[in-house]
Design a protein around this motif. Structure first.
Motif, short mmCIF file in Angstrom:
data_model
loop_
_atom_site.label_atom_id
_atom_site.label_comp_id
_atom_site.label_asym_id
_atom_site.label_seq_id
_atom_site.Cartn_x
_atom_site.Cartn_y
_atom_site.Cartn_z
N ALA A 1 0.84 -1.20 0.00
CA ALA A 1 0.00 0.00 0.00
C ALA A 1 0.87 1.25 0.00
CB ALA A 1 -0.90 0.00 1.23
N PRO A 2 0.45 2.31 -0.71
CA PRO A 2 1.22 3.57 -0.70
C PRO A 2 1.37 4.10 0.72
CG PRO A 2 -0.47 3.60 -2.41
CD PRO A 2 -0.74 2.39 -1.57
N THR A 3 2.61 4.38 1.11
CA THR A 3 2.91 4.82 2.47
C THR A 3 3.78 6.07 2.42
OG1 THR A 3 2.87 2.52 3.22
CG2 THR A 3 3.88 4.13 4.69
N LEU A 4 3.43 7.06 3.22
CA LEU A 4 4.21 8.28 3.28
C LEU A 4 5.53 8.02 4.00
CD1 LEU A 4 4.41 11.36 2.81
CD2 LEU A 4 3.28 11.67 5.02
N ILE A 5 6.64 8.34 3.33
CA ILE A 5 7.97 8.12 3.90
C ILE A 5 8.56 9.41 4.46
CG2 ILE A 5 10.35 7.43 3.38
CD1 ILE A 5 8.42 5.11 3.42
N GLN A 6 8.45 10.49 3.68
CA GLN A 6 9.05 11.75 4.07
C GLN A 6 8.20 12.91 3.61
OE1 GLN A 6 13.24 11.28 2.56
NE2 GLN A 6 13.65 12.89 4.04
N GLN A 7 8.37 14.03 4.30
CA GLN A 7 7.71 15.26 3.88
C GLN A 7 8.70 16.41 4.07
OE1 GLN A 7 3.40 15.85 4.47
NE2 GLN A 7 3.98 17.56 5.78
N LEU A 8 8.95 17.15 2.99
CA LEU A 8 9.89 18.27 3.03
C LEU A 8 9.15 19.57 2.77
CD1 LEU A 8 12.96 17.06 0.90
CD2 LEU A 8 12.60 16.81 3.35
N PRO A 9 9.57 20.65 3.43
CA PRO A 9 9.00 21.96 3.09
C PRO A 9 9.57 22.45 1.77
CG PRO A 9 10.74 22.21 4.71
CD PRO A 9 10.55 20.73 4.52
N ASP A 10 8.81 23.26 1.05
CA ASP A 10 9.34 23.89 -0.15
C ASP A 10 9.98 25.21 0.27
OD1 ASP A 10 8.99 23.90 -3.42
OD2 ASP A 10 9.09 25.91 -2.54
N THR A 11 11.27 25.34 0.04
CA THR A 11 12.01 26.52 0.48
C THR A 11 12.30 27.48 -0.67
OG1 THR A 11 14.08 25.29 0.17
CG2 THR A 11 13.10 25.27 2.37
N GLN A 12 11.74 27.21 -1.86
CA GLN A 12 12.07 28.00 -3.04
C GLN A 12 10.95 28.94 -3.49
OE1 GLN A 12 15.06 27.78 -3.86
NE2 GLN A 12 15.69 25.84 -2.97
N GLY A 13 9.80 28.89 -2.82
CA GLY A 13 8.67 29.69 -3.29
C GLY A 13 8.06 29.13 -4.56
N THR A 14 8.18 27.82 -4.75
CA THR A 14 7.62 27.16 -5.94
C THR A 14 6.11 27.34 -5.99
OG1 THR A 14 9.36 25.49 -5.76
CG2 THR A 14 7.52 24.99 -7.22
N HIS A 15 5.58 27.54 -7.19
CA HIS A 15 4.13 27.63 -7.38
C HIS A 15 3.68 26.54 -8.35
CE1 HIS A 15 4.41 31.44 -5.32
NE2 HIS A 15 3.11 31.64 -5.45
N ALA A 16 2.44 26.12 -8.17
CA ALA A 16 1.85 25.09 -9.02
C ALA A 16 0.71 25.71 -9.83
CB ALA A 16 1.33 23.94 -8.18
N LEU A 17 0.77 25.53 -11.13
CA LEU A 17 -0.34 25.92 -12.00
C LEU A 17 -1.22 24.69 -12.16
CD1 LEU A 17 -1.40 28.27 -13.88
CD2 LEU A 17 -0.37 26.96 -15.74
N CYS A 18 -2.41 24.74 -11.59
CA CYS A 18 -3.29 23.57 -11.53
C CYS A 18 -4.39 23.70 -12.58
CB CYS A 18 -3.90 23.44 -10.14
SG CYS A 18 -2.68 23.47 -8.80
N LEU A 19 -4.45 22.71 -13.47
CA LEU A 19 -5.44 22.72 -14.55
C LEU A 19 -6.55 21.73 -14.26
CD1 LEU A 19 -2.85 23.97 -15.94
CD2 LEU A 19 -3.77 23.06 -18.07
N ALA A 20 -7.76 22.12 -14.58
CA ALA A 20 -8.90 21.22 -14.46
C ALA A 20 -8.89 20.23 -15.61
CB ALA A 20 -10.21 22.01 -14.45
N SER A 21 -9.68 19.18 -15.49
CA SER A 21 -9.69 18.13 -16.50
C SER A 21 -10.19 18.63 -17.85
CB SER A 21 -10.57 16.96 -16.04
OG SER A 21 -11.88 17.41 -15.74
N ASP A 22 -10.99 19.71 -17.85
CA ASP A 22 -11.48 20.24 -19.13
C ASP A 22 -10.43 21.08 -19.84
OD1 ASP A 22 -11.38 22.54 -17.60
OD2 ASP A 22 -13.55 22.83 -17.53
N GLY A 23 -9.33 21.38 -19.14
CA GLY A 23 -8.25 22.16 -19.74
C GLY A 23 -8.58 23.63 -19.89
#
Length: 233
Positions: free
Chosen positions: A128-150
Motif C-alpha cells: 500500500a502507498p505509504t508516506l515516507i518523508q515530507q519536506l517543506p518547499d524553500t524556493q517559493g515554488t508555485h503550481a499551476l493547476c489545470l482542471a480536466s477540461d483544460g
C-alpha cells in the motif's frame, strides 16, 4: 566420433519484468533538502553560450545507490541530470554560488547524509502507498493547476513535498477553505497532494509565478500555449 552438443535452449525474456526492475532501481528511497544554496546549471538550444541557474530543492537517493539533484520542473520533481530538452533546458552541472565552483556530480556530504539516513530509516516494504518523508518547499515554488477540461486553472503556492514508498513524489498544496489555524504546518487537514485534485500540474519558480500574477503579456502568451490542448490531426 565426437559428442554432438545439444542445441542451447532459447531464453524467454520478459520485457515487462525488465522494465519493472529498471524502474525499481530508479525509485527514490530518501530525500535530503538542499539548504546551502547550491544550484543546477542548464542551457537552452536557442542560447547555448549562456548558462542559467536554478536553486536545488533537494537531493534524492535512488535504490540503485545513485544520488541525484532534484528541482521542480514542468510537471514533476525532476532529476537534474535527466533534463535534456533543447527547448525547456539541458542539464550542464551544479554550482556553488558562494565559491562559483562548478561540479558535475553530487557533493560527497550529501551522498553520506542520504546513505546514513536511508540505513537508519529502514522502512518495512508494504504494497500500500505509504508516506515516507515530507519536506517543506524553500524556493517559493508555485503550481499551476489545470482542471480536466483544460479550460480553467489556478495558481497555488507549493507548501511542501511528499515522498512515498513507491518513489512517487507529490507536491503539497493548501485548500484555503479548510484552513483552521495559521501558520499552516505539516499534518494540517487543509493540505492535499496536487494530483489528487488536479488533472495536470505545472511547476514554476517564484519569479515566473509573480509574472503570471501580474499578467505579464509575454508570460501569459507562453502560458496560453502551454495550457492549450494540442489538436489531433
Amino acid at each position: 566420433m565426437g559428442n554432438v552438443s545439444s542445441p542451447r535452449t532459447a531464453r524467454v525474456i520478459d520485457l515487462d519484468t525488465m522494465r519493472q526492475r529498471r524502474q525499481a532501481q530508479r525509485r527514490i528511497l530518501r530525500l535530503a533538502p538542499e539548504l546551502d544554496g547550491l544550484e543546477m546549471l542548464y542551457h537552452l538550444a536557442s542560447d547555448p553560450d549562456t548558462l542559467y541557474g536554478m536553486p536545488l530543492l533537494a537531493w534524492g537517493l535512488r535504490e540503485s545507490g545513485e544520488v541525484v539533484g532534484l528541482v521542480p520542473w514542468m510537471e514533476t520533481l525532476t532529476a537534474c541530470h535527466e533534463m535534456d530538452s533543447p527547448d525547456n533546458g539541458r542539464f550542464f552541472g551544479y554550482r556553488d554560488p558562494e565559491t562559483e565552483e562548478i561540479f558535475h556530480t553530487p557533493p560527497e556530504h550529501k551522498v553520506y547524509e542520504l546513505e546514513h539516513a536511508a540505513a537508519y530509516f529502514d522502512y518495512e516494504e508494504t504494497s500500500a502507498p505509504t508516506l515516507i518523508q515530507q519536506l517543506p518547499d524553500t524556493q517559493g515554488t508555485h503550481a499551476l493547476c489545470l482542471a480536466s477540461d483544460g479550460e480553467s486553472w489556478q495558481l497555488k503556492q507549493v507548501f511542501g513535498w511528499r515522498l512515498y514508498n513507491d518513489g512517487n513524489m507529490e507536491s503539497l498544496l493548501v485548500d484555503e477553505k479548510r484552513v483552521e489555524q495559521t501558520p499552516i504546518v505539516a499534518g494540517d487537514a487543509c493540505l492535499y497532494a496536487g494530483h489528487s485534485r488536479h488533472a495536470t500540474v505545472y511547476y514554476f519558480q517564484r519569479h515566473i509565478a509573480n509574472q503570471i500574477k501580474q499578467q505579464d503579456p509575454t508570460t501569459m502568451e507562453a502560458l496560453a500555449v502551454m495550457t492549450t490542448p494540442s489538436s489531433s490531426s
